[in-house]
Design an enzyme around this catalytic site. Structure first.
Site, PDB file in Angstrom:
ATOM      1  N   ASP A 110       0.869  -1.173   0.000  1.00 58.31           N
ATOM      2  CA  ASP A 110       0.000   0.000   0.000  1.00 58.31           C
ATOM      3  C   ASP A 110       0.915   1.234   0.000  1.00 58.31           C
ATOM      4  O   ASP A 110       1.427   1.633  -1.045  1.00 58.31           O
ATOM      5  CB  ASP A 110      -0.884  -0.117   1.250  1.00 58.31           C
ATOM      6  CG  ASP A 110      -2.070   0.817   1.248  1.00 58.31           C
ATOM      7  OD1 ASP A 110      -2.056   1.787   0.482  1.00 58.31           O
ATOM      8  OD2 ASP A 110      -3.008   0.586   2.024  1.00 58.31           O
ATOM      9  N   ASP A 166      -8.380  -8.324   5.330  1.00 61.38           N
ATOM     10  CA  ASP A 166      -9.541  -8.221   6.226  1.00 61.38           C
ATOM     11  C   ASP A 166     -10.123  -6.817   6.293  1.00 61.38           C
ATOM     12  O   ASP A 166      -9.488  -5.834   5.906  1.00 61.38           O
ATOM     13  CB  ASP A 166      -9.136  -8.608   7.653  1.00 61.38           C
ATOM     14  CG  ASP A 166      -8.307  -7.513   8.336  1.00 61.38           C
ATOM     15  OD1 ASP A 166      -7.324  -7.037   7.727  1.00 61.38           O
ATOM     16  OD2 ASP A 166      -8.661  -7.109   9.458  1.00 61.38           O
ATOM     17  N   ARG A 172     -11.131 -12.606   5.789  1.00 55.25           N
ATOM     18  CA  ARG A 172      -9.825 -13.159   5.406  1.00 55.25           C
ATOM     19  C   ARG A 172      -9.983 -14.486   4.669  1.00 55.25           C
ATOM     20  O   ARG A 172      -9.147 -14.852   3.857  1.00 55.25           O
ATOM     21  CB  ARG A 172      -8.939 -13.374   6.641  1.00 55.25           C
ATOM     22  CG  ARG A 172      -8.459 -12.094   7.313  1.00 55.25           C
ATOM     23  CD  ARG A 172      -7.328 -12.402   8.273  1.00 55.25           C
ATOM     24  NE  ARG A 172      -7.077 -11.357   9.254  1.00 55.25           N
ATOM     25  CZ  ARG A 172      -6.277 -10.311   9.065  1.00 55.25           C
ATOM     26  NH1 ARG A 172      -5.664 -10.153   7.910  1.00 55.25           N
ATOM     27  NH2 ARG A 172      -6.088  -9.433  10.016  1.00 55.25           N
TER      28      ARG A 172
HETATM   29  C1  PRP Z   1      -1.284  -4.890   5.510  1.00 57.80           C
HETATM   30  C2  PRP Z   1      -0.510  -5.791   4.560  1.00 57.80           C
HETATM   31  C3  PRP Z   1       0.889  -5.267   4.621  1.00 57.80           C
HETATM   32  C4  PRP Z   1       0.694  -3.805   4.980  1.00 57.80           C
HETATM   33  C5  PRP Z   1       0.937  -2.981   3.760  1.00 57.80           C
HETATM   34  O1  PRP Z   1      -1.211  -5.410   6.796  1.00 57.80           O
HETATM   35  O2  PRP Z   1      -0.584  -7.149   4.919  1.00 57.80           O
HETATM   36  O3  PRP Z   1       1.650  -5.926   5.602  1.00 57.80           O
HETATM   37  O4  PRP Z   1      -0.656  -3.622   5.414  1.00 57.80           O
HETATM   38  O5  PRP Z   1       0.730  -1.619   4.039  1.00 57.80           O
HETATM   39  P1  PRP Z   1       1.829  -0.505   3.727  1.00 57.80           P
HETATM   40  O6  PRP Z   1       2.381  -0.778   2.379  1.00 57.80           O
HETATM   41  O7  PRP Z   1       1.020   0.780   3.745  1.00 57.80           O
HETATM   42  O8  PRP Z   1       2.854  -0.530   4.799  1.00 57.80           O
HETATM   43  P2  PRP Z   1      -2.146  -4.865   7.996  1.00 57.80           P
HETATM   44  O9  PRP Z   1      -1.390  -3.806   8.747  1.00 57.80           O
HETATM   45  O10 PRP Z   1      -3.492  -4.504   7.453  1.00 57.80           O
HETATM   46  O11 PRP Z   1      -2.256  -6.134   8.961  1.00 57.80           O
HETATM   47  P3  PRP Z   1      -2.856  -7.601   8.658  1.00 57.80           P
HETATM   48  O12 PRP Z   1      -1.967  -8.188   7.597  1.00 57.80           O
HETATM   49  O13 PRP Z   1      -2.762  -8.335   9.947  1.00 57.80           O
HETATM   50  O14 PRP Z   1      -4.283  -7.430   8.166  1.00 57.80           O
END
Ligand code: PRP
Length: 190
Positions: A110, A166, A172
């Site tokens: 992201d 999620d 999930r």
């Molecule tokens: C999501 C995804 C990545 C991160 C990417 O995890 O799995 O690890 O966000 O975001 P970024 O590029 O902005 O850093 P999340 O924090 O939603 O946790 P989860 O995987 O437990 O849902």
């Protein structure tokens, strides 16, 4: 084997973005490339919990070479739907990464903050090489530069769930990737 599909939660899903067949095709394609690139290297696959568990499970089973798996739980500073620059380790790897060829397996990139931090950290710990496979990327949200060597699908900036992703710990186990209806995540604030 039939799992939870969009039809089962149709009242909460706007539309499908990446089908189960598209996910499987991409993972198979990347696994073929990685099996060739990492022949004889015994790579260590690292997934960031929890979102990447579906991807690393399917991906590791599609490889034709031996690989090891490890997991890390990270949290970006702050909460909500966007991550920020500061990353802390909630649960660390069980492996020593020194001298290892590492492939980070991610569900989504992201802003890029999580991966940028993790790549630096693994290199600091002495990894021999660090590369990334990301099933999804939201290019319009990127804030920091991250080199994703093995790329899946680019998606628009919409709230996506499924295949590990999620909303409030739900969805999930959906077998494809879909856009959530905005009422689902806006309703609570109204
Ligand atoms: C999501 C995804 C990545 C991160 C990417 O995890 O799995 O690890 O966000 O975001 P970024 O590029 O902005 O850093 P999340 O924090 O939603 O946790 P989860 O995987 O437990 O849902």
């Amino acid at each position: 084997m039939v799992g939870m599909q969009i039809a089962d939660i149709a009242d909460e899903i706007d539309h499908e973005l990446v089908s189960k067949a598209q996910i499987e095709a991409k993972i198979t394609e990347v696994a073929w490339q990685v099996s060739r690139d990492y022949q004889g290297k015994n790579p260590l696959l690292i997934a960031v919990l929890k979102g990447a568990i579906n991807t690393i499970a399917a991906f590791s089973q599609a490889l034709s070479i031996p690989a090891q798996l490890d997991f890390m739980s990270l949290s970006s500073y702050g909460s909500g739907t966007t991550s920020q620059g500061t990353v802390t380790v909630r649960q660390d790897l069980s492996s020593d990464v020194r001298g290892r060829h590492i492939l980070i397996v991610e569900d989504i990139v992201d802003s890029g903050h999580t991966l940028a931090w993790l790549v630096d950290e693994l290199k600091r710990r002495g990894a021999a090489s660090v590369e990334i496979f990301a099933l999804l990327e939201k290019p319009s949200r990127r804030e920091v530069q991250v080199d994703v060597k093995y790329r899946g699908y680019e998606i628009p900036d919409e709230f996506v769930v499924g295949f590990g992703l999620d909303y409030d710990e739900r969805f999930r186990n959906l077998d494809s990737i879909a856009v959530l209806k905005s009422e689902v995540y806006q309703g609570e604030q109204a």
